[in-house]
Design a protein around this motif. Sequence first.
Motif, PDB file in Angstrom:
ATOM      1  N   GLU A 121       0.786  -1.319  -0.119  1.00 51.53           N
ATOM      2  CA  GLU A 121      -0.156   0.087  -0.095  1.00 51.53           C
ATOM      3  C   GLU A 121       0.617   1.264   0.195  1.00 51.53           C
ATOM      4  N   GLU A 122       1.890   1.237   0.459  1.00 55.90           N
ATOM      5  CA  GLU A 122       2.832   2.459   0.656  1.00 55.90           C
ATOM      6  C   GLU A 122       3.611   2.782  -0.904  1.00 55.90           C
ATOM      7  N   HIS A 123       3.548   1.947  -1.603  1.00 62.06           N
ATOM      8  CA  HIS A 123       3.973   2.211  -2.905  1.00 62.06           C
ATOM      9  C   HIS A 123       3.074   2.400  -4.206  1.00 62.06           C
ATOM     10  N   ASP A 124       3.429   2.878  -5.139  1.00 61.35           N
ATOM     11  CA  ASP A 124       2.409   2.938  -6.555  1.00 61.35           C
ATOM     12  C   ASP A 124       2.520   1.940  -7.474  1.00 61.35           C
ATOM     13  N   GLY A 125       2.948   0.993  -7.158  1.00 63.49           N
ATOM     14  CA  GLY A 125       3.320  -0.146  -8.166  1.00 63.49           C
ATOM     15  C   GLY A 125       1.774  -1.012  -8.122  1.00 63.49           C
ATOM     16  N   LEU A 126       1.699  -1.821  -9.315  1.00 65.90           N
ATOM     17  CA  LEU A 126       0.610  -2.817  -9.274  1.00 65.90           C
ATOM     18  C   LEU A 126       0.997  -4.192  -8.556  1.00 65.90           C
ATOM     19  N   VAL A 127       2.241  -4.520  -8.377  1.00 63.15           N
ATOM     20  CA  VAL A 127       2.755  -5.782  -7.924  1.00 63.15           C
ATOM     21  C   VAL A 127       3.723  -5.776  -6.806  1.00 63.15           C
ATOM     22  N   THR A 128       3.732  -6.485  -5.790  1.00 61.88           N
ATOM     23  CA  THR A 128       4.663  -6.721  -4.866  1.00 61.88           C
ATOM     24  C   THR A 128       5.079  -8.178  -5.010  1.00 61.88           C
ATOM     25  N   ILE A 129       6.276  -8.279  -5.050  1.00 66.44           N
ATOM     26  CA  ILE A 129       6.816  -9.696  -5.011  1.00 66.44           C
ATOM     27  C   ILE A 129       7.542  -9.948  -3.853  1.00 66.44           C
ATOM     28  N   CYS A 130       7.109 -10.831  -3.189  1.00 68.45           N
ATOM     29  CA  CYS A 130       7.912 -11.516  -1.704  1.00 68.45           C
ATOM     30  C   CYS A 130       9.164 -12.177  -2.191  1.00 68.45           C
ATOM     31  N   LEU A 131      10.145 -11.747  -1.502  1.00 73.63           N
ATOM     32  CA  LEU A 131      11.332 -12.453  -1.781  1.00 73.63           C
ATOM     33  C   LEU A 131      12.079 -13.049  -0.564  1.00 73.63           C
ATOM     34  N   THR A 132      12.888 -13.994  -0.863  1.00 78.94           N
ATOM     35  CA  THR A 132      13.601 -14.731   0.216  1.00 78.94           C
ATOM     36  C   THR A 132      14.974 -14.856  -0.281  1.00 78.94           C
ATOM     37  N   GLU A 133      16.028 -14.584   0.626  1.00 77.03           N
ATOM     38  CA  GLU A 133      17.331 -15.156   0.343  1.00 77.03           C
ATOM     39  C   GLU A 133      17.872 -16.499   0.379  1.00 77.03           C
ATOM     40  N   VAL A 134      18.511 -16.826  -0.553  1.00 71.21           N
ATOM     41  CA  VAL A 134      19.116 -18.164  -0.729  1.00 71.21           C
ATOM     42  C   VAL A 134      20.508 -18.075  -0.853  1.00 71.21           C
ATOM     43  N   GLU A 135      21.451 -19.153  -0.659  1.00 65.83           N
ATOM     44  CA  GLU A 135      22.688 -19.175  -0.785  1.00 65.83           C
ATOM     45  C   GLU A 135      23.145 -19.319  -2.395  1.00 65.83           C
ATOM     46  N   ASP A 136      22.161 -20.249  -2.948  1.00 62.84           N
ATOM     47  CA  ASP A 136      22.454 -20.339  -4.609  1.00 62.84           C
ATOM     48  C   ASP A 136      21.139 -20.069  -5.156  1.00 62.84           C
ATOM     49  N   PRO A 137      21.151 -18.908  -5.947  1.00 62.75           N
ATOM     50  CA  PRO A 137      19.875 -18.670  -6.546  1.00 62.75           C
ATOM     51  C   PRO A 137      19.603 -19.047  -7.901  1.00 62.75           C
ATOM     52  N   ARG A 150      11.988  -0.811  -5.305  1.00 62.59           N
ATOM     53  CA  ARG A 150      11.468  -1.075  -6.981  1.00 62.59           C
ATOM     54  C   ARG A 150      12.280  -2.067  -7.613  1.00 62.59           C
ATOM     55  N   ILE A 151      11.620  -3.027  -8.250  1.00 60.82           N
ATOM     56  CA  ILE A 151      12.652  -4.118  -8.957  1.00 60.82           C
ATOM     57  C   ILE A 151      12.862  -3.756 -10.264  1.00 60.82           C
ATOM     58  N   THR A 152      14.101  -3.502 -10.541  1.00 64.28           N
ATOM     59  CA  THR A 152      14.753  -3.118 -11.873  1.00 64.28           C
ATOM     60  C   THR A 152      15.169  -3.962 -12.730  1.00 64.28           C
ATOM     61  N   ASN A 153      15.127  -5.332 -12.313  1.00 63.18           N
ATOM     62  CA  ASN A 153      15.645  -6.598 -13.098  1.00 63.18           C
ATOM     63  C   ASN A 153      15.163  -7.722 -12.590  1.00 63.18           C
ATOM     64  N   PHE A 154      14.624  -8.532 -13.359  1.00 62.90           N
ATOM     65  CA  PHE A 154      14.200  -9.766 -12.903  1.00 62.90           C
ATOM     66  C   PHE A 154      14.555 -10.939 -13.940  1.00 62.90           C
ATOM     67  N   VAL A 155      15.739 -11.722 -13.458  1.00 68.06           N
ATOM     68  CA  VAL A 155      16.189 -12.766 -14.313  1.00 68.06           C
ATOM     69  C   VAL A 155      15.723 -14.235 -13.688  1.00 68.06           C
ATOM     70  N   GLU A 156      15.184 -14.937 -14.726  1.00 74.95           N
ATOM     71  CA  GLU A 156      14.747 -16.240 -14.420  1.00 74.95           C
ATOM     72  C   GLU A 156      15.845 -17.289 -14.250  1.00 74.95           C
ATOM     73  N   LYS A 157      16.279 -17.773 -13.323  1.00 75.59           N
ATOM     74  CA  LYS A 157      17.236 -18.984 -13.254  1.00 75.59           C
ATOM     75  C   LYS A 157      18.478 -18.555 -13.923  1.00 75.59           C
ATOM     76  N   PRO A 158      19.169 -17.557 -13.317  1.00 73.14           N
ATOM     77  CA  PRO A 158      20.489 -17.242 -13.924  1.00 73.14           C
ATOM     78  C   PRO A 158      21.525 -18.216 -13.472  1.00 73.14           C
ATOM     79  N   LYS A 159      22.628 -18.256 -14.314  1.00 71.79           N
ATOM     80  CA  LYS A 159      23.978 -18.960 -13.823  1.00 71.79           C
ATOM     81  C   LYS A 159      24.357 -18.156 -12.284  1.00 71.79           C
ATOM     82  N   ARG A 160      24.898 -18.750 -11.561  1.00 71.78           N
ATOM     83  CA  ARG A 160      25.177 -18.656 -10.211  1.00 71.78           C
ATOM     84  C   ARG A 160      26.192 -17.098 -10.214  1.00 71.78           C
ATOM     85  N   GLU A 161      27.209 -17.278 -11.132  1.00 69.90           N
ATOM     86  CA  GLU A 161      28.096 -16.151 -11.028  1.00 69.90           C
ATOM     87  C   GLU A 161      27.548 -14.779 -11.621  1.00 69.90           C
ATOM     88  N   GLU A 162      26.250 -15.116 -12.468  1.00 67.87           N
ATOM     89  CA  GLU A 162      25.765 -13.840 -13.275  1.00 67.87           C
ATOM     90  C   GLU A 162      24.404 -13.334 -12.435  1.00 67.87           C
TER      91      GLU A 162
END
Length: 358
Positions: A121-137, A150-162
């Motif tokens: 409710e505090e931001h003006d966007g259409l979507v909030t993505i809940c996030l969790t932190e993992v060791e190997d994304p 604000r999310i500026t980039n969304f990468v699906e299943k990147p290489k770990r180093e990328e």
Amino acid sequence: MQALFLAGGLGTRLRPLTENLPKPMALVGNRPWLEHLILNYKEQGVDAFVIAVKHYRELIESFLGDGSKYGVRIEYAVEKELLGTAGAIKNAEHLLRDRFIVVNADIIHQIDLQNALRFHEEHDGLVTICLTEVEDPSHYGVVERADRGRITNFVEKPKREEAPSNLINAGIYIMDRAALAHIPARKVVSIEKETFPLLIDNGSGVFGYPINGYWMDMGTKDRYRQLHWDVLDRKFPLSISGKEMNEKGIWIGENVQIGQGVLLVPPVMIGDNVTIGDRSIIGPYTIIGNSCRIGGHARMSKTILWDRCKVSAGAQLNECIFGSGMQVAGPHVMREEVCSSAGSAAPGGNRTLEVHNQ
């Protein structure tokens, strides 16, 4: 509040346990995970649910019904063909309110919904993505955030180093109905690969909210085991049916018959209507489902039994996961790293599978 649970896919990575039922219906602590979800979200103020179904829809609908037994309202959005994550949400549009929560129903999680909603409710966007932190994304959708989340980039299943960060998509979203205008109808659409990048690029506003509670994708047998050990250790404070004996990590359900000389080695969870024969040793890290029958002099450790399993006298089970209705025959049967299914249509089904020495 209203929640949409995405439960239409098959749990291929958790087979054979989920060979004949959707992964969200897998038992977690002797209760289908989808039922845990409904009860937890109800406690946090959600009174209306939409469940997106495809495979084994009759199983889910017959078990949950219209929600009246839980004191909530449940409606179903049926996919004739699997439409992807965004396509499934679009398919449910006619049942959704102006703002709703979307949950991948096979993700095990604990979230403070009120805080997440306040952030949305505090931001003006259409979507909030809940996030969790993992060791190997590298196996997940990874985000990069700017000011105010604000999310500026969304990468699906990147290489770990990328990977741009270790913050991943937790599979829980808060969405305004206006976001659905950006999803084409009756088409296969991925929310991670198509919708989110589109909303980021066109300036609609996609924000990320890190959650601090428990989170796990139970999609492998190893993680499914670990989930249960976390429940028994109370690292994941899931509600456990039954009474705990003297706060010693042993939970026993109703109408349980325990023979003479039985040793329970905590942590152990025993469901309702269970019989354990004389001089058996149960535990540590063992969960016995409802209506199971354990013969005398049996030995079980690091083992999970679903409901209605039968274990013969003298059997020794270690690190096993047995589906509903399984029967272990013979006094010298041993199991290590075995995961088998009875092929039952649902928790409480009638089919059984007899397993002999292997």
